[in-house]
Scaffold this motif. Structure first.
Motif, PDB file in Angstrom:
ATOM      1  N   UNK A 179       0.858  -1.181   0.000  1.00  0.00           N
ATOM      2  CA  UNK A 179       0.000   0.000   0.000  1.00  0.00           C
ATOM      3  C   UNK A 179       0.893   1.230   0.000  1.00  0.00           C
ATOM      4  N   UNK A 180       0.475   2.255  -0.691  1.00  0.00           N
ATOM      5  CA  UNK A 180       1.244   3.490  -0.693  1.00  0.00           C
ATOM      6  C   UNK A 180       0.686   4.470  -1.698  1.00  0.00           C
ATOM      7  N   UNK A 181       1.506   5.446  -2.031  1.00  0.00           N
ATOM      8  CA  UNK A 181       1.131   6.456  -3.019  1.00  0.00           C
ATOM      9  C   UNK A 181       1.964   6.274  -4.280  1.00  0.00           C
ATOM     10  N   UNK A 186       6.691   1.266 -11.982  1.00  0.00           N
ATOM     11  CA  UNK A 186       5.883   2.141 -11.131  1.00  0.00           C
ATOM     12  C   UNK A 186       6.554   2.304  -9.775  1.00  0.00           C
ATOM     13  N   UNK A 187       6.803   3.537  -9.393  1.00  0.00           N
ATOM     14  CA  UNK A 187       7.372   3.828  -8.077  1.00  0.00           C
ATOM     15  C   UNK A 187       6.217   3.982  -7.088  1.00  0.00           C
ATOM     16  N   UNK A 188       6.294   3.240  -5.983  1.00  0.00           N
ATOM     17  CA  UNK A 188       5.264   3.288  -4.940  1.00  0.00           C
ATOM     18  C   UNK A 188       5.945   3.696  -3.640  1.00  0.00           C
ATOM     19  N   UNK A 189       5.500   4.819  -3.071  1.00  0.00           N
ATOM     20  CA  UNK A 189       6.046   5.282  -1.793  1.00  0.00           C
ATOM     21  C   UNK A 189       5.153   4.741  -0.684  1.00  0.00           C
ATOM     22  N   UNK A 200      10.584   3.731  -0.979  1.00  0.00           N
ATOM     23  CA  UNK A 200      10.092   3.655  -2.356  1.00  0.00           C
ATOM     24  C   UNK A 200      10.365   2.267  -2.914  1.00  0.00           C
ATOM     25  N   UNK A 201       9.311   1.623  -3.419  1.00  0.00           N
ATOM     26  CA  UNK A 201       9.389   0.322  -4.069  1.00  0.00           C
ATOM     27  C   UNK A 201       9.122   0.539  -5.555  1.00  0.00           C
ATOM     28  N   UNK A 202       9.793  -0.223  -6.398  1.00  0.00           N
ATOM     29  CA  UNK A 202       9.546  -0.161  -7.838  1.00  0.00           C
ATOM     30  C   UNK A 202       8.868  -1.458  -8.256  1.00  0.00           C
ATOM     31  N   UNK A 203       7.716  -1.318  -8.885  1.00  0.00           N
ATOM     32  CA  UNK A 203       6.915  -2.465  -9.320  1.00  0.00           C
ATOM     33  C   UNK A 203       6.933  -2.504 -10.846  1.00  0.00           C
ATOM     34  N   UNK A 204       7.393  -3.625 -11.392  1.00  0.00           N
ATOM     35  CA  UNK A 204       7.473  -3.733 -12.844  1.00  0.00           C
ATOM     36  C   UNK A 204       6.388  -4.629 -13.436  1.00  0.00           C
ATOM     37  N   UNK A 205       5.669  -5.340 -12.579  1.00  0.00           N
ATOM     38  CA  UNK A 205       4.567  -6.182 -13.049  1.00  0.00           C
ATOM     39  C   UNK A 205       3.606  -6.393 -11.891  1.00  0.00           C
ATOM     40  N   UNK A 206       2.333  -6.515 -12.215  1.00  0.00           N
ATOM     41  CA  UNK A 206       1.341  -6.782 -11.181  1.00  0.00           C
ATOM     42  C   UNK A 206       0.060  -6.012 -11.414  1.00  0.00           C
ATOM     43  N   UNK A 207      -0.849  -6.204 -10.504  1.00  0.00           N
ATOM     44  CA  UNK A 207      -2.153  -5.542 -10.578  1.00  0.00           C
ATOM     45  C   UNK A 207      -2.199  -4.419  -9.552  1.00  0.00           C
TER      46      UNK A 207
END
Length: 75
Positions: free
Chosen positions: A41-43, A53-56, A62-69
Motif C-alpha cells: 500500500x502506498x502512493x 511504477x514507483x510506490x512510496x 520507495x518500491x519499484x513495481x514492474x509487473x502486477x495488478x
C-alpha cells in the motif's frame, strides 16, 4: 510521430526517452494505491527510467513495481 521514429527513440534511449511525456499524463501520481500479490500500500510516485511504477509506502520507502495488478484506493 511515426512508428519508425518512436522505435528509433526507444532503441537509443529505452523507456527513458518517453518518461517526460508519460509523466505529463500520469493519472496515478500522488494517488493512494494497492499492489496485489505483494501486499503493498502506498502512493504512486511516478515511474523510473525503465517504466517501473514507483510506490512510496507509508514508511516513506520507495518500491519499484514492474509487473502486477494495481488498484486505486478510494479517497
Amino acid at each position: 510521430a511515426s512508428v519508425v521514429s518512436v522505435l528509433e527513440v526507444f532503441s537509443k534511449k529505452g523507456f527513458a526517452g518517453f518518461k517526460a511525456e508519460w509523466e505529463a499524463h500520469d493519472l496515478l501520481m500522488g494517488r493512494e494505491i494497492e499492489v496485489s500479490g505483494i501486499d503493498l500500500l502506498g502512493r504512486a510516485d511516478g515511474i523510473d527510467d525503465s517504466g517501473g511504477l514507483r510506490v512510496r509506502a507509508e514508511n516513506n520507502k520507495v518500491h519499484v513495481v514492474s509487473a502486477g495488478e494495481v488498484s486505486v484506493r478510494p479517497k
